[in-house]
Design a protein around this motif. Structure first.
Motif, PDB file in Angstrom:
ATOM      1  N   CYS A  33      31.507  46.939  35.562  1.00  0.00           N
ATOM      2  CA  CYS A  33      30.286  46.234  35.919  1.00  0.00           C
ATOM      3  C   CYS A  33      30.410  45.717  37.341  1.00  0.00           C
ATOM      4  CB  CYS A  33      30.101  45.095  34.935  1.00  0.00           C
ATOM      5  SG  CYS A  33      28.837  43.951  35.446  1.00  0.00           S
ATOM      6  N   LYS A  34      29.415  45.958  38.139  1.00  0.00           N
ATOM      7  CA  LYS A  34      29.471  45.567  39.543  1.00  0.00           C
ATOM      8  C   LYS A  34      29.374  44.066  39.709  1.00  0.00           C
ATOM      9  CE  LYS A  34      28.183  49.259  42.546  1.00  0.00           C
ATOM     10  NZ  LYS A  34      27.140  50.021  43.128  1.00  0.00           N
ATOM     11  N   ASN A  35      28.735  43.458  38.750  1.00  0.00           N
ATOM     12  CA  ASN A  35      28.462  42.048  38.923  1.00  0.00           C
ATOM     13  C   ASN A  35      29.560  41.145  38.385  1.00  0.00           C
ATOM     14  OD1 ASN A  35      26.666  40.317  40.118  1.00  0.00           O
ATOM     15  ND2 ASN A  35      25.935  39.626  38.127  1.00  0.00           N
ATOM     16  N   LYS A  36      30.650  41.733  37.941  1.00  0.00           N
ATOM     17  CA  LYS A  36      31.717  40.880  37.415  1.00  0.00           C
ATOM     18  C   LYS A  36      32.733  40.579  38.520  1.00  0.00           C
ATOM     19  CE  LYS A  36      35.363  43.698  37.328  1.00  0.00           C
ATOM     20  NZ  LYS A  36      36.715  43.460  37.786  1.00  0.00           N
ATOM     21  N   PHE A  37      33.492  39.509  38.308  1.00  0.00           N
ATOM     22  CA  PHE A  37      34.534  39.182  39.276  1.00  0.00           C
ATOM     23  C   PHE A  37      35.722  38.599  38.533  1.00  0.00           C
ATOM     24  CE2 PHE A  37      36.807  37.147  42.623  1.00  0.00           C
ATOM     25  CZ  PHE A  37      36.574  37.960  43.718  1.00  0.00           C
ATOM     26  N   TYR A  38      36.867  39.257  38.691  1.00  0.00           N
ATOM     27  CA  TYR A  38      38.073  38.824  37.973  1.00  0.00           C
ATOM     28  C   TYR A  38      39.110  38.378  38.994  1.00  0.00           C
ATOM     29  CZ  TYR A  38      42.180  39.342  34.853  1.00  0.00           C
ATOM     30  OH  TYR A  38      43.328  39.144  34.138  1.00  0.00           O
ATOM     31  N   VAL A  39      39.508  37.112  38.915  1.00  0.00           N
ATOM     32  CA  VAL A  39      40.481  36.569  39.869  1.00  0.00           C
ATOM     33  C   VAL A  39      41.678  35.983  39.116  1.00  0.00           C
ATOM     34  CG1 VAL A  39      39.174  34.378  40.036  1.00  0.00           C
ATOM     35  CG2 VAL A  39      40.793  34.952  41.817  1.00  0.00           C
ATOM     36  N   THR A  40      42.871  36.196  39.666  1.00  0.00           N
ATOM     37  CA  THR A  40      44.076  35.717  38.977  1.00  0.00           C
ATOM     38  C   THR A  40      44.965  34.904  39.923  1.00  0.00           C
ATOM     39  OG1 THR A  40      45.449  37.615  39.601  1.00  0.00           O
ATOM     40  CG2 THR A  40      44.138  37.857  37.607  1.00  0.00           C
ATOM     41  N   THR A  41      45.811  34.073  39.338  1.00  0.00           N
ATOM     42  CA  THR A  41      46.885  33.400  40.093  1.00  0.00           C
ATOM     43  C   THR A  41      48.205  33.994  39.601  1.00  0.00           C
ATOM     44  OG1 THR A  41      47.455  31.692  38.468  1.00  0.00           O
ATOM     45  CG2 THR A  41      45.593  31.229  39.935  1.00  0.00           C
ATOM     46  N   PRO A  42      49.295  33.732  40.312  1.00  0.00           N
ATOM     47  CA  PRO A  42      50.578  34.107  39.702  1.00  0.00           C
ATOM     48  C   PRO A  42      50.742  33.269  38.440  1.00  0.00           C
ATOM     49  CG  PRO A  42      50.885  33.415  41.997  1.00  0.00           C
ATOM     50  CD  PRO A  42      49.490  33.070  41.620  1.00  0.00           C
ATOM     51  N   ILE A  43      51.546  33.735  37.523  1.00  0.00           N
ATOM     52  CA  ILE A  43      51.853  32.855  36.391  1.00  0.00           C
ATOM     53  C   ILE A  43      53.131  32.116  36.774  1.00  0.00           C
ATOM     54  CG2 ILE A  43      50.585  33.946  34.525  1.00  0.00           C
ATOM     55  CD1 ILE A  43      53.132  35.522  33.850  1.00  0.00           C
ATOM     56  N   TYR A  44      53.121  30.807  36.579  1.00  0.00           N
ATOM     57  CA  TYR A  44      54.177  29.968  37.136  1.00  0.00           C
ATOM     58  C   TYR A  44      55.338  29.799  36.163  1.00  0.00           C
ATOM     59  CZ  TYR A  44      50.234  29.107  40.127  1.00  0.00           C
ATOM     60  OH  TYR A  44      49.160  29.294  40.956  1.00  0.00           O
ATOM     61  N   LYS A  74      27.834  36.039  40.455  1.00  0.00           N
ATOM     62  CA  LYS A  74      28.694  36.957  39.690  1.00  0.00           C
ATOM     63  C   LYS A  74      29.130  36.324  38.373  1.00  0.00           C
ATOM     64  CE  LYS A  74      29.808  39.927  43.227  1.00  0.00           C
ATOM     65  NZ  LYS A  74      30.398  41.173  43.497  1.00  0.00           N
ATOM     66  N   LYS A  75      29.459  37.196  37.449  1.00  0.00           N
ATOM     67  CA  LYS A  75      30.036  36.748  36.196  1.00  0.00           C
ATOM     68  C   LYS A  75      31.543  36.720  36.425  1.00  0.00           C
ATOM     69  CE  LYS A  75      29.410  37.501  31.419  1.00  0.00           C
ATOM     70  NZ  LYS A  75      29.386  38.445  30.365  1.00  0.00           N
ATOM     71  N   VAL A  76      32.149  35.544  36.276  1.00  0.00           N
ATOM     72  CA  VAL A  76      33.526  35.381  36.755  1.00  0.00           C
ATOM     73  C   VAL A  76      34.513  35.144  35.612  1.00  0.00           C
ATOM     74  CG1 VAL A  76      35.017  33.861  38.119  1.00  0.00           C
ATOM     75  CG2 VAL A  76      32.766  34.477  38.986  1.00  0.00           C
ATOM     76  N   PHE A  77      35.686  35.746  35.751  1.00  0.00           N
ATOM     77  CA  PHE A  77      36.795  35.431  34.849  1.00  0.00           C
ATOM     78  C   PHE A  77      37.969  35.000  35.719  1.00  0.00           C
ATOM     79  CE2 PHE A  77      40.320  36.210  31.918  1.00  0.00           C
ATOM     80  CZ  PHE A  77      39.791  35.717  30.736  1.00  0.00           C
ATOM     81  N   PHE A  78      38.437  33.792  35.483  1.00  0.00           N
ATOM     82  CA  PHE A  78      39.506  33.214  36.304  1.00  0.00           C
ATOM     83  C   PHE A  78      40.707  32.975  35.385  1.00  0.00           C
ATOM     84  CE2 PHE A  78      40.489  28.781  38.424  1.00  0.00           C
ATOM     85  CZ  PHE A  78      41.779  29.187  38.721  1.00  0.00           C
ATOM     86  N   LEU A  79      41.793  33.656  35.734  1.00  0.00           N
ATOM     87  CA  LEU A  79      42.992  33.602  34.890  1.00  0.00           C
ATOM     88  C   LEU A  79      44.145  32.888  35.594  1.00  0.00           C
ATOM     89  CD1 LEU A  79      44.577  34.729  32.329  1.00  0.00           C
ATOM     90  CD2 LEU A  79      45.306  36.584  33.832  1.00  0.00           C
ATOM     91  N   THR A  80      44.775  31.984  34.868  1.00  0.00           N
ATOM     92  CA  THR A  80      46.058  31.448  35.335  1.00  0.00           C
ATOM     93  C   THR A  80      46.968  31.318  34.113  1.00  0.00           C
ATOM     94  OG1 THR A  80      47.128  29.757  36.703  1.00  0.00           O
ATOM     95  CG2 THR A  80      45.474  28.968  35.158  1.00  0.00           C
ATOM     96  N   GLY A  81      48.196  30.858  34.320  1.00  0.00           N
ATOM     97  CA  GLY A  81      49.076  30.725  33.159  1.00  0.00           C
ATOM     98  C   GLY A  81      50.524  30.516  33.548  1.00  0.00           C
ATOM     99  N   THR A  82      51.393  30.778  32.598  1.00  0.00           N
ATOM    100  CA  THR A  82      52.810  30.472  32.812  1.00  0.00           C
ATOM    101  C   THR A  82      53.717  31.634  32.412  1.00  0.00           C
ATOM    102  OG1 THR A  82      52.610  29.312  30.709  1.00  0.00           O
ATOM    103  CG2 THR A  82      52.776  27.953  32.674  1.00  0.00           C
ATOM    104  N   ASP A  83      54.820  31.734  33.144  1.00  0.00           N
ATOM    105  CA  ASP A  83      55.814  32.786  32.969  1.00  0.00           C
ATOM    106  C   ASP A  83      56.990  32.127  32.253  1.00  0.00           C
ATOM    107  OD1 ASP A  83      57.413  34.961  33.279  1.00  0.00           O
ATOM    108  OD2 ASP A  83      57.261  35.067  35.466  1.00  0.00           O
ATOM    109  N   GLU A  84      57.237  32.502  31.012  1.00  0.00           N
ATOM    110  CA  GLU A  84      58.090  31.653  30.184  1.00  0.00           C
ATOM    111  C   GLU A  84      59.401  32.281  29.735  1.00  0.00           C
ATOM    112  OE1 GLU A  84      55.687  30.025  27.055  1.00  0.00           O
ATOM    113  OE2 GLU A  84      54.090  29.437  28.435  1.00  0.00           O
ATOM    114  N   HIS A  85      59.605  33.559  30.060  1.00  0.00           N
ATOM    115  CA  HIS A  85      60.856  34.185  29.608  1.00  0.00           C
ATOM    116  C   HIS A  85      61.887  34.233  30.734  1.00  0.00           C
ATOM    117  CE1 HIS A  85      58.159  36.241  26.515  1.00  0.00           C
ATOM    118  NE2 HIS A  85      58.971  35.452  25.835  1.00  0.00           N
TER     119      HIS A  85
END
Ligand code: MSP
Length: 650
Positions: free
Chosen positions: A3-14, A43-54
């Protein structure tokens, strides 16, 4: 469906071995600004963040805290979530690499690569840096004064590791990667960063070891649970597992096809290689599309030096929020830091910037015009029919300001975008100054209404454009104009682009100033505490030179080393202290940090005159010295350069 109108942005997982700090806040803030900017672009946005746990680092930290790894990682999550909420970082999903769905996705990805023949089992021998969780080649390793190989990133001791491992055929993707970089010049922003990636790939890619037998705290390798998935194979996959990759459910397949590939992946320069080389190669191998862009930002330093707990200069974001305000902090970080460069944080600078840009330039403009209009009975502001002279000029400047902001924001030049917008605010202030509305209110009510309307239209544009940077404060500003901001279902950008200035405003006075003048930061409590501690130490913990002279620090070389039978902690070493002292047996509880191979032949520093001590029925005749950092990683104490065994330190 793509979909052209979507926007997916991520951060590193900490990593969860440290609490969120200003550096991790900065990456997450950039992603939040990008997410919000795209929301107001419709835009329809999905913003992802999170954690790196292993991984080994986390395993070691949990051990240090006397906790099971899962309990330890669970205990760290609230500090991240609450900090991100405090700063209005409006993520859509918080992924944890211990989530069941993520584990399943890692399995799916690896099985796909195994089936493709891109994964094979072999023997890995290499130099490994535990804190960085990275294998380092001998050529790139740093050498200390005693010619020991050290990690080029953190300059800590490397361990030689040899073990059976699964490998990913990274080398097979060299050409495909180079072709991709060539065809996608905007893959990395800023563009200059692509050069280091290209030369790394051109220098020849080695296959990548992607499993460990020695690390227990990790995702079991598919089909061979004696191995765990090595950190990057696990961590990078979060970007696809979060949007439904590898989940059999039809709805998640739809979600994955909708959101993936990511539009922008934010990170600092330290992890570019993993994201620009390994990650695309994994995706190519899995026949998945590649992210559209990596946004690589610089590091935040503290007044030009690296932040570290021991220096007491770690900036606590919670303290900034408390003292200066959330949006003031967001503003300072985005305005002050050039995304593509390292920048330094300073309380003094922050105070100056908040005072000049927010309290004086913008805050005063709003309160002056709203108070003046209301005091003169003008609460309902109408558009002006025919604009002329200075007002027409201001309207043109507003349009220019929008265009410049649009361009700079879309190119991730946030500090430039903000600086330009604040130039426009100065122009609005200059316009007010030139028009003298306080005189016009009595002398020329018609022109007075025009000036108020012009300033309100300008403030409206400023409020909407600066919303991604300071969401709460700009909503407050807009509400003083009678505007209830909501990006959903509203075409703010089309409206601002058209610059019609045809709005009506219902003015409302703010109870308190939008941006109070910042008070100087007393002294960061952490810092206060540290200074107090060191003062106390000065008073209470001085020792005399005679006391120091009692401790015999001597240099010795380990000639033999073996694990102590029936102990998983102790190593038994024979240490050569030269002709005068001879060979002594030293026991040390370091078996979980070093193996005999790491130690034999190394010259270290020992306390030679400690009373002999029995451990598990065996006598130790000396104490080996180490430096231990906050995450529990040990480095052997050494002298710079080889000296005769038995040499005393003074
Ligand atoms: N877990 C890995 C990333 C895996 S992503 C698939 C990791 N974690 S980390 O906790 O060390 O976070 C590194 C990231 O934190 C950097 O890339 C950067 O985004 C951010 N920062 C950490 N310290 C920073 C500064 N002092 N300044 C700016 N950003 C910093 O690496």
């Amino acid at each position: 469906m793509p979909c052209k109108n979507k926007f997916y942005v991520t951060t590193p997982i900490y990593y969860v071995n440290a609490k969120p700090h200003i550096g991790t806040l900065y990456s997450t803030l950039i992603a939040d600004v990008i997410a919000r900017w795209n929301k107001i672009k419709g835009k329809k946005v999905f913003f992802l963040t999170g954690t790196d746990e292993h991984g080994q680092k986390i395993e070691e930290k949990a051990k240090l805290e006397n906790m099971a790894p899962q309990d330890f990682v669970d205990s760290m999550i609230p500090s991240f979530k609450s900090m991100w909420q405090r700063f209005d970082l409006d993520y859509d999903h918080f992924i944890r690499t211990t989530d069941r769905k993520h584990v399943e996705a890692v399995n799916t990805l690896l099985i796909k690569l195994i089936e493709k023949g891109d994964i094979y089992k072999s023997e890995y021998i290499g130099l490994y840096c535990v804190p960085c969780e990275t294998f380092v080649t001998a050529e790139s390793a740093h050498r200390d004064a005693a010619s020991n190989l050290m990690c080029p990133t953190c300059v800590r001791a490397l361990r030689e590791v040899s073990e059976e491992s699964y490998f990913f055929r990274l080398s097979a993707y060299e050409e495909q990667l180079l072709k991709f970089y060539d065809e996608n010049p905007n893959f990395i922003s800023p563009k200059e960063r692509i050069n280091e990636v290209v030369s790394f790939v051109k220098s020849g890619l080695k296959d990548l070891s992607i499993s460990r037998k020695t690390v227990k705290w990790g995702i079991p390798f598919p089909g061979d649970p004696e191995h765990t998935v090595y950190v990057w194979g696990d961590a990078l996959t979060n970007y696809i597992s979060a949007v439904g990759y590898g989940d059999g459910a039809a709805s998640d397949k739809i979600s994955f096809d909708y959101w993936w590939p990511a539009d922008v992946q934010v990170m600092a320069k330290d992890i570019v290689r993993f994201h620009a080389v390994y990650w695309p190669a994994f995706l190519m191998a899995a026949d998945l599309p590649l992210p559209k862009q990596l946004l690589v930002h610089g590091y935040i330093m503290f007044e030009d030096s690296k932040m570290s707990k021991s220096k007491g200069n770690v900036v606590d974001p919670a303290l900034l929020a408390e003292h200066y305000g959330v949006d003031q902090t967001r503003y300072y970080l985005m305005r002050h830091m050039a995304v593509n460069q390292d920048g330094s944080f300073s309380y003094d600078q922050m105070e100056k910037q908040v005072e000049a840009d927010l309290a004086n330039n913008l805050g005063n403009l709003l309160s002056r015009i709203v108070s003046l209009a209301i005091a003169n009975g003008l609460t309902h502001v109408s558009p002006v029919e025919q604009l002329e002279g200075k007002t027409a000029l201001l309207k043109d400047k507003c349009e220019e300001a929008f265009r410049a902001y649009w361009d700079e924001m879309n190119h991730h030049h946030y500090h430039v975008a903000i600086a330009n917008l604040w130039t426009f605010i100065s122009e609005v202030n200059a316009y007010v100054h030139a028009q003298q509305p306080w005189k016009l209110a009595k002398e020329n009510p018609e022109l007075f209404a025009e000036v108020v309307s012009a300033v309100c239209h300008s403030l409206y544009a400023i409020g909407v454009l600066a919303w991604p940077i300071m969401p709460k404060k700009m909503e407050e500003l807009l509400s003083c104009l009678g505007v209830a901001f909501d990006y959903r279902g509203h075409h703010y950008m089309d409206e601002l682009r058209a610059n019609k200035w045809n709005m009506t405003f219902n003015l409302k006075k703010n109870e308190t100033p939008l941006f109070p003048r910042p008070e100087p930061m007393p002294m960061a409590p952490g810092q206060q505490e540290l200074e107090k501690q060191s003062e106390d130490k000065l008073v209470e913990e001085y020792i005399s030179i005679e006391d120091f002279a009692k401790v015999e620090l001597i240099v010795g070389t380990i000639i033999e080393c073996e694990p102590m039978p029936k102990s998983d902690k102790l190593l038994r070493m024979q240490v050569d202290f030269g002709n005068k002292i001879g060979i002594r047996q030293v026991l040390s509880g370091i078996a979980q940090h070093f193996g005999p191979k790491d130690l034999i032949g190394k010259q270290g520093v020992y306390v030679g005159n400690l009373a002999p001590r029995k451990m598990m029925g065996t006598t130790s005749q000396g104490m080996m010295l180490f430096a231990e950092d906050e995450s529990g990683v040990l480095a052997m104490a050494m002298v710079a350069g080889k000296v005769a065994n038995g040499t005393r330190l003074r």
